[in-house]
Write a protein that holds these residues in place. Sequence first.
Motif, PDB file in Angstrom:
ATOM      1  N   LEU A  46       0.794  -1.411  -0.206  1.00 59.92           N
ATOM      2  CA  LEU A  46      -0.043  -0.001  -0.198  1.00 59.92           C
ATOM      3  C   LEU A  46       1.016   1.262   0.032  1.00 59.92           C
ATOM      4  N   GLU A  47       2.144   1.201  -0.097  1.00 59.86           N
ATOM      5  CA  GLU A  47       2.909   2.386   0.355  1.00 59.86           C
ATOM      6  C   GLU A  47       2.766   3.467  -0.772  1.00 59.86           C
ATOM      7  N   HIS A  48       2.407   3.166  -2.022  1.00 58.57           N
ATOM      8  CA  HIS A  48       2.215   4.162  -3.082  1.00 58.57           C
ATOM      9  C   HIS A  48       0.799   4.542  -3.357  1.00 58.57           C
ATOM     10  N   ALA A  49      -0.027   3.724  -2.640  1.00 56.34           N
ATOM     11  CA  ALA A  49      -1.600   4.092  -2.926  1.00 56.34           C
ATOM     12  C   ALA A  49      -1.781   5.683  -2.321  1.00 56.34           C
ATOM     13  N   VAL A 112     -11.940   3.141  -5.079  1.00 56.33           N
ATOM     14  CA  VAL A 112     -11.073   2.569  -3.997  1.00 56.33           C
ATOM     15  C   VAL A 112      -9.264   2.983  -4.580  1.00 56.33           C
ATOM     16  N   ASP A 113      -8.727   3.196  -3.496  1.00 46.76           N
ATOM     17  CA  ASP A 113      -7.347   3.563  -3.787  1.00 46.76           C
ATOM     18  C   ASP A 113      -6.435   2.523  -4.031  1.00 46.76           C
ATOM     19  N   ALA A 114      -6.940   1.272  -3.857  1.00 46.12           N
ATOM     20  CA  ALA A 114      -5.845   0.042  -3.721  1.00 46.12           C
ATOM     21  C   ALA A 114      -6.890  -1.344  -3.764  1.00 46.12           C
ATOM     22  N   VAL A 115      -6.696  -2.120  -4.536  1.00 54.41           N
ATOM     23  CA  VAL A 115      -7.184  -3.443  -4.485  1.00 54.41           C
ATOM     24  C   VAL A 115      -5.967  -4.393  -3.968  1.00 54.41           C
ATOM     25  N   LEU A 116      -6.248  -5.346  -2.934  1.00 56.92           N
ATOM     26  CA  LEU A 116      -5.540  -6.260  -2.545  1.00 56.92           C
ATOM     27  C   LEU A 116      -6.335  -7.444  -2.730  1.00 56.92           C
ATOM     28  N   GLY A 141      -4.107   4.192  -8.803  1.00 54.92           N
ATOM     29  CA  GLY A 141      -4.481   3.284  -7.733  1.00 54.92           C
ATOM     30  C   GLY A 141      -3.436   2.178  -7.732  1.00 54.92           C
ATOM     31  N   ILE A 142      -3.391   1.207  -6.750  1.00 53.47           N
ATOM     32  CA  ILE A 142      -2.480   0.105  -6.495  1.00 53.47           C
ATOM     33  C   ILE A 142      -3.331  -1.265  -6.535  1.00 53.47           C
ATOM     34  N   LEU A 143      -2.951  -1.966  -7.445  1.00 55.10           N
ATOM     35  CA  LEU A 143      -3.220  -3.586  -7.218  1.00 55.10           C
ATOM     36  C   LEU A 143      -2.208  -4.189  -6.639  1.00 55.10           C
ATOM     37  N   ALA A 144      -2.241  -5.251  -5.521  1.00 57.85           N
ATOM     38  CA  ALA A 144      -1.519  -6.128  -5.265  1.00 57.85           C
ATOM     39  C   ALA A 144      -1.874  -7.328  -4.905  1.00 57.85           C
ATOM     40  N   ARG A 265       3.064  -6.786  -7.020  1.00 54.06           N
ATOM     41  CA  ARG A 265       2.409  -5.363  -7.053  1.00 54.06           C
ATOM     42  C   ARG A 265       2.783  -4.566  -8.445  1.00 54.06           C
ATOM     43  N   PRO A 266       1.560  -4.367  -9.131  1.00 51.24           N
ATOM     44  CA  PRO A 266       1.538  -3.402 -10.309  1.00 51.24           C
ATOM     45  C   PRO A 266       0.938  -2.199 -10.017  1.00 51.24           C
ATOM     46  N   ARG A 267       1.180  -1.117 -10.782  1.00 50.27           N
ATOM     47  CA  ARG A 267       0.547   0.122 -10.534  1.00 50.27           C
ATOM     48  C   ARG A 267      -0.570   0.417 -11.676  1.00 50.27           C
ATOM     49  N   ARG A 268      -1.805   0.891 -11.381  1.00 50.84           N
ATOM     50  CA  ARG A 268      -2.676   1.287 -12.352  1.00 50.84           C
ATOM     51  C   ARG A 268      -2.042   2.617 -13.143  1.00 50.84           C
ATOM     52  N   GLN A 269      -2.094   2.603 -14.291  1.00 50.92           N
ATOM     53  CA  GLN A 269      -1.606   3.662 -15.036  1.00 50.92           C
ATOM     54  C   GLN A 269      -2.751   4.698 -15.531  1.00 50.92           C
ATOM     55  N   GLY A 270      -2.420   5.829 -15.467  1.00 54.92           N
ATOM     56  CA  GLY A 270      -3.272   6.895 -15.910  1.00 54.92           C
ATOM     57  C   GLY A 270      -4.130   7.850 -14.953  1.00 54.92           C
TER      58      GLY A 270
END
Length: 270
Positions: A46-49, A112-116, A141-144, A265-270
């Motif tokens: 979650l550190e970059h969410a 949501v800011d992240a999906v785990l 947003g973050i996906l992990a 952990r990938p990151r959502r682009q855009g």
Amino acid sequence: MSSSTTGGRPDDRHARLVLGSSFGGAAATYAEHRPDYAQAAARWALEHAPGSRVLDLGAGTGKLSATLVALGVDTVAVEPDPGMLAELRRGLPAVHALAGSAEAIPLPDNSVDAVLSGNAMHWFDMDVAGPEIARVLVPNGILAGLWNVIDDRVPWVDGLAQASGPAAIGPRDTLSSWRAATADIHLPSASLSSPFGSLEQAEFPHGQRRTAESLVATLTTRAGMLVMPAQEREAALGQIRAFLASRPETSSGEFTLPMLTGVLRPRRQG
């Protein structure tokens, strides 16, 4: 069993559906015996969410949700299996838990800011789930995905993996193989059409206090064991019990099963 980012052949998808839908009948055992997740792993995920609103997708009985709650994260959980969802609601009544799936998430766009996802992302049909996850995530947003893996650098743990067989301890379940087993089955990050960026992987120390019998109970909640014919399953469990009885580390009383929580952990682009 692994799934592909393209959904796989029809027989692969059917097998994934059968295995993925096997947990509900063992929901209470799953809730009692499966481990939680290392808090350090969830923090890293979650550190970059961009915010604190987090979806636990494929939440099961709430093992990852409990870790997120302990970190003070605003958590919503989505789970497709009624039996697993009932256990989640029973164990974590304060968590907003919804019936739904990775392929049909019951949340608004950009919510949501992240999906785990804890030990669940390999069940998703990413042809459908990838765009759906991107839909509910805010920009950047973050996906992990998180997986609890046993540390097979420890000799007796490696022996346990060999004695247990792939139905109980598969390639995603051991430190030596989880990176290769997960790196290419979720998000086609090399594709120009992917909504997600490059993948990062990391592992964080973890462990679970077990006895021989409670470890056997944990292994009975693996999908491969749940769908195994009863006679074959009992033979496999007998082999595992015999191995645990033969080792000084596990033959009497409690012990710590050496584990790590691995994160993709990938990151959502855009």
